[in-house]
Design a protein around this motif. Structure first.
Motif, PDB file in Angstrom:
ATOM      1  N   PHE A  51     101.495 -27.157  22.611  1.00 46.66           N
ATOM      2  CA  PHE A  51     101.362 -28.473  21.985  1.00 46.66           C
ATOM      3  C   PHE A  51     101.154 -29.568  23.025  1.00 46.66           C
ATOM      4  N   THR A  52     101.932 -29.519  24.092  1.00 45.47           N
ATOM      5  CA  THR A  52     101.786 -30.545  25.118  1.00 45.47           C
ATOM      6  C   THR A  52     100.472 -30.404  25.879  1.00 45.47           C
ATOM      7  N   THR A  53      99.953 -29.196  26.009  1.00 45.32           N
ATOM      8  CA  THR A  53      98.644 -29.025  26.639  1.00 45.32           C
ATOM      9  C   THR A  53      97.563 -29.720  25.826  1.00 45.32           C
ATOM     10  N   ALA A  54      97.649 -29.587  24.495  1.00 50.78           N
ATOM     11  CA  ALA A  54      96.680 -30.269  23.642  1.00 50.78           C
ATOM     12  C   ALA A  54      96.817 -31.784  23.766  1.00 50.78           C
ATOM     13  N   LEU A  55      98.054 -32.271  23.795  1.00 52.33           N
ATOM     14  CA  LEU A  55      98.254 -33.711  23.946  1.00 52.33           C
ATOM     15  C   LEU A  55      97.748 -34.205  25.309  1.00 52.33           C
ATOM     16  N   ARG A  56      97.970 -33.405  26.332  1.00 57.29           N
ATOM     17  CA  ARG A  56      97.527 -33.812  27.674  1.00 57.29           C
ATOM     18  C   ARG A  56      96.013 -33.907  27.735  1.00 57.29           C
ATOM     19  N   ASN A  57      95.316 -32.970  27.085  1.00 58.03           N
ATOM     20  CA  ASN A  57      93.859 -33.031  27.083  1.00 58.03           C
ATOM     21  C   ASN A  57      93.376 -34.306  26.391  1.00 58.03           C
ATOM     22  N   LEU A  58      94.013 -34.659  25.272  1.00 54.48           N
ATOM     23  CA  LEU A  58      93.636 -35.897  24.582  1.00 54.48           C
ATOM     24  C   LEU A  58      93.929 -37.115  25.453  1.00 54.48           C
ATOM     25  N   PHE A  59      95.038 -37.052  26.176  1.00 55.13           N
ATOM     26  CA  PHE A  59      95.420 -38.183  27.022  1.00 55.13           C
ATOM     27  C   PHE A  59      94.474 -38.330  28.216  1.00 55.13           C
ATOM     28  N   GLU A  60      94.093 -37.207  28.802  1.00 57.47           N
ATOM     29  CA  GLU A  60      93.307 -37.259  30.029  1.00 57.47           C
ATOM     30  C   GLU A  60      91.844 -37.601  29.800  1.00 57.47           C
ATOM     31  N   ILE A  61      91.390 -37.538  28.552  1.00 60.33           N
ATOM     32  CA  ILE A  61      90.031 -38.003  28.283  1.00 60.33           C
ATOM     33  C   ILE A  61      90.050 -39.424  27.743  1.00 60.33           C
ATOM     34  N   GLY A  62      91.252 -40.039  27.756  1.00 65.65           N
ATOM     35  CA  GLY A  62      91.364 -41.428  27.335  1.00 65.65           C
ATOM     36  C   GLY A  62      91.361 -41.627  25.839  1.00 65.65           C
ATOM     37  N   PHE A  63      91.573 -40.542  25.066  1.00 63.21           N
ATOM     38  CA  PHE A  63      91.507 -40.658  23.607  1.00 63.21           C
ATOM     39  C   PHE A  63      92.756 -41.306  23.023  1.00 63.21           C
ATOM     40  N   ILE A  64      93.934 -41.007  23.589  1.00 63.44           N
ATOM     41  CA  ILE A  64      95.184 -41.586  23.115  1.00 63.44           C
ATOM     42  C   ILE A  64      95.931 -42.182  24.303  1.00 63.44           C
ATOM     43  N   ASP A  65      96.835 -43.120  24.018  1.00 63.55           N
ATOM     44  CA  ASP A  65      97.659 -43.686  25.073  1.00 63.55           C
ATOM     45  C   ASP A  65      99.064 -43.083  25.001  1.00 63.55           C
ATOM     46  N   ARG A  66      99.929 -43.546  25.883  1.00 59.62           N
ATOM     47  CA  ARG A  66     101.273 -42.954  26.005  1.00 59.62           C
ATOM     48  C   ARG A  66     102.105 -43.199  24.752  1.00 59.62           C
ATOM     49  N   THR A  67     101.994 -44.375  24.175  1.00 59.42           N
ATOM     50  CA  THR A  67     102.786 -44.690  22.988  1.00 59.42           C
ATOM     51  C   THR A  67     102.378 -43.819  21.805  1.00 59.42           C
ATOM     52  N   TYR A  68     101.069 -43.641  21.608  1.00 59.58           N
ATOM     53  CA  TYR A  68     100.597 -42.839  20.478  1.00 59.58           C
ATOM     54  C   TYR A  68     101.001 -41.375  20.649  1.00 59.58           C
ATOM     55  N   GLY A  69     100.897 -40.863  21.872  1.00 57.11           N
ATOM     56  CA  GLY A  69     101.306 -39.483  22.123  1.00 57.11           C
ATOM     57  C   GLY A  69     102.782 -39.263  21.857  1.00 57.11           C
ATOM     58  N   ALA A  70     103.609 -40.229  22.240  1.00 59.66           N
ATOM     59  CA  ALA A  70     105.045 -40.117  21.962  1.00 59.66           C
ATOM     60  C   ALA A  70     105.305 -40.163  20.466  1.00 59.66           C
ATOM     61  N   GLY A  71     104.526 -40.962  19.735  1.00 63.81           N
ATOM     62  CA  GLY A  71     104.692 -41.023  18.289  1.00 63.81           C
ATOM     63  C   GLY A  71     104.391 -39.699  17.616  1.00 63.81           C
ATOM     64  N   LEU A  72     103.398 -38.956  18.123  1.00 63.99           N
ATOM     65  CA  LEU A  72     103.093 -37.643  17.552  1.00 63.99           C
ATOM     66  C   LEU A  72     104.241 -36.666  17.756  1.00 63.99           C
ATOM     67  N   LEU A  73     105.018 -36.855  18.794  1.00 64.31           N
ATOM     68  CA  LEU A  73     106.177 -35.998  19.062  1.00 64.31           C
ATOM     69  C   LEU A  73     107.442 -36.511  18.385  1.00 64.31           C
ATOM     70  N   GLY A  74     107.343 -37.625  17.670  1.00 67.62           N
ATOM     71  CA  GLY A  74     108.524 -38.186  17.026  1.00 67.62           C
ATOM     72  C   GLY A  74     109.439 -38.904  17.989  1.00 67.62           C
ATOM     73  N   MET A  75     108.934 -39.305  19.150  1.00 63.38           N
ATOM     74  CA  MET A  75     109.746 -39.990  20.154  1.00 63.38           C
ATOM     75  C   MET A  75     109.477 -41.487  20.102  1.00 63.38           C
ATOM     76  N   HIS A  76     110.465 -42.267  20.504  1.00 69.50           N
ATOM     77  CA  HIS A  76     110.339 -43.723  20.502  1.00 69.50           C
ATOM     78  C   HIS A  76     110.375 -44.221  21.934  1.00 69.50           C
ATOM     79  N   ILE A  77     109.380 -45.047  22.284  1.00 74.41           N
ATOM     80  CA  ILE A  77     109.329 -45.678  23.595  1.00 74.41           C
ATOM     81  C   ILE A  77     109.587 -47.169  23.414  1.00 74.41           C
ATOM     82  N   ASP A  78     110.481 -47.694  24.201  1.00 78.72           N
ATOM     83  CA  ASP A  78     110.813 -49.110  24.112  1.00 78.72           C
ATOM     84  C   ASP A  78     109.557 -49.952  24.363  1.00 78.72           C
ATOM     85  N   PRO A  79     109.165 -50.801  23.407  1.00 79.84           N
ATOM     86  CA  PRO A  79     107.951 -51.605  23.625  1.00 79.84           C
ATOM     87  C   PRO A  79     108.081 -52.596  24.774  1.00 79.84           C
ATOM     88  N   ASN A  80     109.315 -52.912  25.194  1.00 82.36           N
ATOM     89  CA  ASN A  80     109.502 -53.808  26.334  1.00 82.36           C
ATOM     90  C   ASN A  80     109.235 -53.119  27.669  1.00 82.36           C
TER      91      ASN A  80
END
Length: 603
Positions: A393-422
Motif C-alpha cells: 500500500f505504501t509503495t503505491a502511495l509513494r509512486n503517486l507522491f513521487e510523480i507529484g500527483f498527491i501531496d503529504r496531507t492527502y496521502g495521510a488522509g488516505l491512511l486515516g492519519m491526521h496531520i496538524d495543519p499548523n
C-alpha cells in the motif's frame, strides 16, 4: 403509558427518553429494565435463528474476523473547515459529547469499544442496530442506550398518520417517521404496551442492503437463510454420520431361513457388550448360515461431506463479504493456493473498510445536528488495517507522491492519519527532478531567445548609429529595452554595462543558450537514470526487455519532443541533434562529453 402518565407535564425533562430510562432503571414505573433492555422472545424465532447461525463455525469465525480487526483501530472525531472540508483539529472528548460517545463511552455502563462491537455485530447479522438517544440541556446527544433488534422487527418503523400518541407525551405529525419498540419479555405478554418514539429519539445504524419499504436494512441471517439451512443440515448429517459409525450402515442378509435360536445367537454376538471399548469394533466376527454383510447407507466415497462443508464456508464468506481464502485460513483449512496478503488487502478494500466508513458516516448523521454536520467528521485510522500489507500500500502511495500527483496531507488522509495543519511541512508536494529541470530549461530557452533578439537589435542599431541613420534617442530606447529582458532566475540575461562591448553581449547570450540546452540534456539524463532504477526493482527478471521497450517507445518520443526546438539553435560537433537522438536510443546510454561539443548556430 402508566409509567409516563403519572408525571405532570411540567416536570418532563427536555429528554423524554432520558426520563424513560430513569424510570425503568429505578423501577418506579410498570416497566422494568428487562422489559425494555432485555432480549425479546417471540414466535418468529428471531433470536433462535441468530443463535443457531452463530453455532456454525464459519459464521462465528467470520464475525470474529470483523470484531477482532475493528477492536484495535484508533478512532477520532475531527473538526472541519467549513469550505474546504479540511481537518483542522481533533475534537477532545471533553469538548463535545459526540466525541466522547465515539471514543470513550456510550453511557457509564457501556464503553465505546463494546458499543462499536455491538454495532458491527448487529449490522452484519441483522442489518440494523438501534439505540435510545438521551440529550443534554443543549439538545446534543449525550448518551446512547442499546435496543436489541428483536424489539424493532420488520414493520415497526413506519410513517405517522398524524393520530398516534407518542410515548413522549405529544401527538405525532403526519408523515413523521416513528419507531415502535416492543416491550416485555415476549409478544404474548399482554401486561405491557409498545413504546412509540419519533426518529429524533432513536439512533439507527444500517447495513448496506437496504429494505426501503420498511425504512431499515437486511442482514446476513435474513439474506442467507437458504445457505444457512443447508450449512446446518450438512453439519447435522456429518455429526450423526460420524457419531453413529457403522452401527446403522450395515445389514446381514442370506438366502436361507434362519432358525430362531440362530437369530438370537447372532444378535447376542453383535450386542453382547454395548459399552465395549472402541477397539472392539475391529474384532473379527464369524457369519454362519451363509450370512453376508450389505451396506445399506451412503458409501463414504459418495458422501462428499468435506466438500459440502467447504462450499458452505464459501457461502458464509460471500454473505459477509470476506474473501473465501481468508476465511478458510482463519478456520485452519485450505482452499487452493491463495495469496493471503492479497486476500487481506481485498478484504480491507471491499469488506471492513467500507463498513467502517459507513459506520463513521452514520455516527455523523445520527449524533450531529444537520446544520453542523459539515463541520465535523468521524474517522477510523485505516493504517492499522493495512499493517499486514503496508508494504504494497505504501509503495503505491509513494509512486503517486513521487510523480507529484498527491501531496503529504492527502496521502495521510488516505491512511486515516491526521496531520496538524499548523505544521509548516503538512502540505508538501514532491516535484520530480526531471520535471523541474526540463520545465526550467524551457523557461531558460525563452529567456535566451529574447536576449539574443535584443542583442541582434542592438547590433543593428549600433551600426546604423555609427552610419548616422538612427538618432541617439532611438538608440537609447533599444538599449533600455534590451537590458529589461530578464532570465527566469530573476537576473538579467544581458549583464554587459553598456553598448560599447557588443561582442561580449553576444557571447553572453550564446553561453546562456548553451546553458539552457545542457539543462535540458541533464534533466533527460536524470529521468533516464530514475526510470531504469525503477525498472530494475519492478522487473528484475526481464530487465533487458523492459529497457529496450523504454528506449524504443516512450523515451525516444520524449527525446524528439524536447530536443526538436533546439535544431536551429544548437549543433554538437559534426553531428546533428537527430544523430544524437539515434545514438542515444541505439546505445541505450546517454552521450558522454556532449557539453564540450555544443556550439550555437549563427543566424
Amino acid at each position: 403509558m402508566g409509567w409516563f402518565s403519572r408525571k405532570p407535564k411540567d416536570t418532563i425533562s427536555k429528554s423524554a427518553v432520558g426520563n424513560l430510562i430513569d424510570i425503568v432503571l429505578n423501577a418506579t414505573g410498570t416497566l422494568s429494565w428487562k422489559d425494555v433492555f432485555g432480549v425479546m422472545n417471540h414466535e418468529k424465532q428471531y433470536t433462535n435463528n441468530t443463535t443457531a447461525a452463530l453455532k456454525l463455525s464459519a459464521v462465528k469465525c467470520a464475525i470474529d474476523i470483523y470484531t477482532g480487526m475493528i477492536g484495535s483501530i484508533p478512532r477520532r472525531m475531527y473538526a472541519l473547515e467549513a469550505g474546504s472540508q479540511a481537518k483542522t483539529k481533533v475534537v477532545p472528548t471533553t469538548d463535545n459529547p459526540a466525541s466522547r460517545i465515539f471514543s470513550h463511552y456510550f453511557h457509564p455502563e457501556l464503553s465505546a469499544d463494546d458499543g462499536l462491537l455491538t454495532i458491527v455485530y448487529d449490522v452484519l447479522m441483522d442489518g440494523n442496530c438501534y439505540f435510545y438517544r438521551e440529550r443534554d440541556q443543549q439538545g446534543r446527544t449525550s448518551r446512547l442506550y442499546y435496543i436489541h433488534p428483536s424489539r424493532v422487527t420488520r414493520g415497526n418503523i413506519f410513517r405517522a398518520s398524524g393520530q398516534e400518541s407518542l410515548s413522549t407525551g405529544r401527538k405525532a405529525s403526519q408523515g413523521e417517521l416513528l419507531y415502535r419498540v416492543d416491550t416485555g419479555v415476549s409478544t404474548r405478554d399482554v401486561r405491557t404496551e409498545p413504546l412509540l418514539l419519533p426518529k429524533s429519539d432513536i439512533a439507527h445504524f444500517k447495513g448496506k442492503v437496504l429494505d426501503t419499504e420498511y425504512h431499515r436494512a437486511i442482514g446476513f441471517v435474513e439474506c442467507s437463510e437458504v445457505p444457512l439451512d443447508l450449512y446446518r443440515a450438512s453439519e447435522e448429517f456429518g455429526w450423526k454420520f460420524y457419531s453413529r459409525g457403522i452401527a446403522t450402515q450395515m445389514f446381514l442378509t442370506t438366502e436361507n431361513r434362519l432358525a430362531p435360536e440362530v437369530l438370537k445367537r447372532l444378535e447376542a454376538n453383535f450386542t453382547d457388550d454395548p459399552n465395549a471399548p472402541l477397539e472392539d469394533i475391529f474384532r473379527t466376527r464369524i457369519l454362519e448360515q451363509g450370512l453376508k454383510p450389505v451396506h445399506m447407507g451412503i458409501p463414504f466415497q459418495h458422501l462428499q461431506f468435506i466438500e459440502t462443508r467447504a462450499f458452505s464456508v464459501e457461502d458464509v464468506a460471500r454473505g459477509l463479504n470476506i474473501p473465501p481464502a481468508l476465511l478458510h485460513s482463519y478456520m485452519g483449512t485450505k482452499a487452493g493456493d491463495a495469496d493471503l496478503s492479497q486476500a487481506v488487502a481485498l478484504f480491507v478494500q471491499t469488506g471492513i473498510g467500507p463498513l467502517l466508513s459507513r459506520i463513521a458516516g452514520q455516527f455523523r448523521s445520527e449524533l450531529i445536528p444537520l446544520p453542523s454536520q459539515m463541520l465535523y467528521c468521524f474517522e477510523f485510522e485505516l493504517l492499522y488495517l493495512y499493517r499486514n500489507v503496508i508494504d504494497k500500500f505504501t509503495t503505491a502511495l509513494r509512486n503517486l507522491f513521487e510523480i507529484g500527483f498527491i501531496d503529504r496531507t492527502y496521502g495521510a488522509g488516505l491512511l486515516g492519519m491526521h496531520i496538524d495543519p499548523n505544521d509548516k511541512s503538512s502540505s508538501l508536494r514532491y516535484v520530480p527532478v526531471n520535471l523541474m529541470t526540463v520545465q526550467h530549461s524551457l523557461h531558460l530557452e525563452e529567456g535566451a531567445d529574447l536576449a539574443n533578439d535584443m542583442a541582434e537589435a542592438q547590433i543593428e542599431t549600433t551600426k546604423k548609429t555609427n552610419e548616422g541613420m538612427v538618432s541617439a534617442e532611438e538608440h537609447a530606447a533599444v538599449t533600455e529595452k534590451a537590458e529589461a529582458a530578464k532570465a527566469p532566475s530573476g537576473g538579467k540575461m544581458d549583464k554587459s554595462p553598456s553598448g560599447d562591448n557588443i561582442d561580449k553581449r553576444i557571447r553572453n547570450a550564446e553561453e546562456r543558450v548553451k546553458s539552457a540546452f545542457l539543462n535540458v540534456i541533464n534533466g533527460l539524463k536524470q529521468y533516464e537514470t530514475r526510470v531504469l532504477d525503477q525498472k530494475k526493482q519492478s522487473r528484475p527478471d526481464d530487465f533487458d526487455a523492459a529497457k529496450a521497450e523504454f528506449y524504443n517507445d516512450k523515451f525516444h518520443g520524449m527525446l524528439m519532443d524536447q530536443l526538436a526546438p533546439w535544431k536551429d539553435m544548437i549543433s554538437i560537433g559534426s553531428s546533428t541533434l537527430d544523430t544524437v537522438v539515434a545514438d542515444w536510443v541505439s546505445n541505450q546510454k546517454s552521450p558522454e562529453g556532449i557539453e564540450h561539443e555544443v556550439t550555437c548556430i549563427e543566424s
